[in-house]
Design an enzyme around this catalytic site. Structure first.
Site, PDB file in Angstrom:
ATOM      1  N   ASN A  17      -7.107   8.276   6.392  1.00 46.71           N
ATOM      2  CA  ASN A  17      -6.062   8.118   7.224  1.00 46.71           C
ATOM      3  C   ASN A  17      -5.046   9.188   7.055  1.00 46.71           C
ATOM      4  O   ASN A  17      -4.492   9.205   6.183  1.00 46.71           O
ATOM      5  CB  ASN A  17      -5.385   6.822   7.127  1.00 46.71           C
ATOM      6  CG  ASN A  17      -4.249   6.619   7.739  1.00 46.71           C
ATOM      7  OD1 ASN A  17      -3.755   7.170   8.733  1.00 46.71           O
ATOM      8  ND2 ASN A  17      -3.179   5.670   7.347  1.00 46.71           N
ATOM      9  N   LYS A  19      -2.456  10.134   8.603  1.00 44.70           N
ATOM     10  CA  LYS A  19      -1.104   9.756   9.001  1.00 44.70           C
ATOM     11  C   LYS A  19      -0.585  10.901   9.685  1.00 44.70           C
ATOM     12  O   LYS A  19      -1.446  11.592  10.569  1.00 44.70           O
ATOM     13  CB  LYS A  19      -0.339   9.625   7.576  1.00 44.70           C
ATOM     14  CG  LYS A  19      -1.169   8.377   6.708  1.00 44.70           C
ATOM     15  CD  LYS A  19      -0.115   7.851   5.699  1.00 44.70           C
ATOM     16  CE  LYS A  19      -0.825   7.029   4.985  1.00 44.70           C
ATOM     17  NZ  LYS A  19      -0.058   6.133   3.998  1.00 44.70           N
ATOM     18  N   HIS A 101      -1.315  -0.944  10.604  1.00 40.17           N
ATOM     19  CA  HIS A 101      -1.016  -0.306   9.300  1.00 40.17           C
ATOM     20  C   HIS A 101       0.380  -0.737   8.934  1.00 40.17           C
ATOM     21  O   HIS A 101       1.203  -0.777   9.824  1.00 40.17           O
ATOM     22  CB  HIS A 101      -1.241   1.320   9.558  1.00 40.17           C
ATOM     23  CG  HIS A 101      -0.886   1.879   8.229  1.00 40.17           C
ATOM     24  ND1 HIS A 101      -0.019   1.959   7.568  1.00 40.17           N
ATOM     25  CD2 HIS A 101      -2.024   2.380   7.296  1.00 40.17           C
ATOM     26  CE1 HIS A 101       0.075   2.742   6.385  1.00 40.17           C
ATOM     27  NE2 HIS A 101      -1.360   2.962   6.188  1.00 40.17           N
ATOM     28  N   GLU A 103       2.836   0.774   7.900  1.00 38.22           N
ATOM     29  CA  GLU A 103       3.830   1.873   8.116  1.00 38.22           C
ATOM     30  C   GLU A 103       4.173   1.354   9.665  1.00 38.22           C
ATOM     31  O   GLU A 103       5.208   1.601  10.070  1.00 38.22           O
ATOM     32  CB  GLU A 103       3.461   3.267   8.148  1.00 38.22           C
ATOM     33  CG  GLU A 103       3.576   3.694   6.485  1.00 38.22           C
ATOM     34  CD  GLU A 103       2.603   4.725   6.291  1.00 38.22           C
ATOM     35  OE1 GLU A 103       2.024   5.321   7.080  1.00 38.22           O
ATOM     36  OE2 GLU A 103       2.214   4.624   4.884  1.00 38.22           O
ATOM     37  N   GLU A 172      -4.254  -3.663   2.317  1.00 39.73           N
ATOM     38  CA  GLU A 172      -3.507  -2.283   1.779  1.00 39.73           C
ATOM     39  C   GLU A 172      -2.153  -3.219   1.303  1.00 39.73           C
ATOM     40  O   GLU A 172      -1.177  -3.200   2.111  1.00 39.73           O
ATOM     41  CB  GLU A 172      -3.342  -1.318   3.091  1.00 39.73           C
ATOM     42  CG  GLU A 172      -4.649  -0.654   3.657  1.00 39.73           C
ATOM     43  CD  GLU A 172      -3.912   0.790   3.786  1.00 39.73           C
ATOM     44  OE1 GLU A 172      -4.615   1.719   3.406  1.00 39.73           O
ATOM     45  OE2 GLU A 172      -3.430   0.614   4.903  1.00 39.73           O
ATOM     46  N   GLY A 178       0.442   4.915  -0.960  1.00 31.75           N
ATOM     47  CA  GLY A 178       1.404   6.217  -1.452  1.00 31.75           C
ATOM     48  C   GLY A 178       2.311   6.251  -2.879  1.00 31.75           C
ATOM     49  O   GLY A 178       3.106   7.082  -2.866  1.00 31.75           O
ATOM     50  N   SER A 214      -3.467   4.180  -2.643  1.00 28.34           N
ATOM     51  CA  SER A 214      -3.528   4.869  -3.769  1.00 28.34           C
ATOM     52  C   SER A 214      -4.990   4.906  -4.128  1.00 28.34           C
ATOM     53  O   SER A 214      -5.430   5.086  -5.576  1.00 28.34           O
ATOM     54  CB  SER A 214      -2.792   4.729  -4.908  1.00 28.34           C
ATOM     55  OG  SER A 214      -1.341   4.597  -4.340  1.00 28.34           O
TER      56      SER A 214
HETATM   57  P1  PGA Z   1      -2.684   6.136   0.238  1.00 29.96           P
HETATM   58  O1  PGA Z   1      -2.423   5.419   1.763  1.00 29.96           O
HETATM   59  O2  PGA Z   1      -4.007   6.266   0.037  1.00 29.96           O
HETATM   60  O3  PGA Z   1      -2.001   7.403   0.315  1.00 29.96           O
HETATM   61  O4  PGA Z   1      -1.830   5.340  -0.718  1.00 29.96           O
HETATM   62  C1  PGA Z   1      -3.265   4.614   2.198  1.00 29.96           C
HETATM   63  C2  PGA Z   1      -3.017   4.192   3.700  1.00 29.96           C
HETATM   64  O5  PGA Z   1      -1.806   4.088   3.846  1.00 29.96           O
HETATM   65  O6  PGA Z   1      -3.942   4.017   4.535  1.00 29.96           O
END
Ligand code: PGA
Length: 254
Positions: A17, A19, A101, A103, A172, A178, A214
């Site tokens: 992803n 982003k 997601h 976010e 997630e 992140g 992560s």
């Molecule tokens: P990350 O993000 O691996 O940077 O923690 C995962 C995601 O939000 O899909």
């Protein structure tokens, strides 16, 4: 608590992803590095920002790496400024779209029902929606992790077994995205098993459930060794070719 409700493990899926990251020049290098990936036991995919879908299509066409989007409109066409329809994603060869997601849930106020509607819109055009769910740290600390995920999944499950059997779920935990703070394999497995149980109850117990938050090469193998973890949704580490390829290699060996 950590037992799987299915004996045979599903194919591993390692999905990036991106982003809101990337430039034409950076993407060209990353996609060229991923293109030779030959999927054995683990399939590889990337979900890129809308403007780069054509680039991903050009760079990955004919390879075993598939691509998709990070969001989809619930509408098929019309006066919806800024929205992108499933048919448009199909025009660029997408196989996947993320929906829900965290976010988007938190920064764009996407409700559980809207996420389910987006999953339905994706299925209607033959895209595979990757339905993201996950609890916040406060919810986990309050012992609410599984209840929150069941609430998020409820309108998706209401789409019915035929639809749910065609989608992918990504667990997630918000506190692991992140932050560098990954759920332990046991913490993740516990939630994955609960998701699997909810899916099984409607006759969709064998779909892929990815873990995200992560994930990196150093922790992928232990996550993938869990019976109900069928791959990963990878943010930051998906922007580094060697790291992402190493995660896929862990999936190949899982
Ligand atoms: P990350 O993000 O691996 O940077 O923690 C995962 C995601 O939000 O899909």
């Amino acid at each position: 608590m950590t037992t799987a409700s299915n004996n045979s493990k599903r194919q591993c899926l390692v999905m990036g992803n991106w982003k809101m990251h990337g430039t034409l020049a950076d993407n060209a290098k990353l996609l060229a590095a991923l293109r030779p990936y030959a999927s054995k036991n683990a399939a590889m995919a990337v979900c890129v920002p809308f403007p780069y879908l054509a680039q991903a299509q050009d760079a990955l066409k004919g390879s075993s790496v598939t691509w998709g989007a990070q969001d989809i409109s619930v509408h098929s066409h019309g006066a919806y400024t800024g929205e992108v329809s499933g048919a448009m994603l199909k025009d660029f060869g997408c196989r996947w779209t993320l929906v829900g997601h965290s976010e988007r849930r938190s920064m764009h106020a996407e409700s559980d029902q809207l996420v389910a509607d987006k999953a339905r819109a994706a299925l209607a055009v033959g895209l595979t929606p990757v339905v993201c769910v996950g609890e916040s740290l406060a919810e986990r600390d309050a012992g609410q992790a599984v209840a929150v995920i069941q609430r998020q999944l409820a309108p998706v499950l209401a789409l019915g077994a035929d639809s749910v059997n065609q989608l992918v779920v990504a667990y997630e935990p918000v506190w692991a995205i992140g932050t560098g703070r990954t759920a332990t394999p046991e913490q993740a497995q516990e939630v994955h098993a609960a998701i699997r149980a909810a899916l099984s109850a409607i006759g969709a117990g064998n779909i892929q459930i990815l873990y995200g938050g992560s994930v990196k090469a150093a922790n992928a193998a232990s996550l993938f060794s869990m019976p109900d973890i069928d791959g990963a949704l990878v943010g930051g580490a998906a922007l580094i070719a060697d790291e992402f390829l190493s995660i896929a290699a862990c999936g190949d060996q899982a």
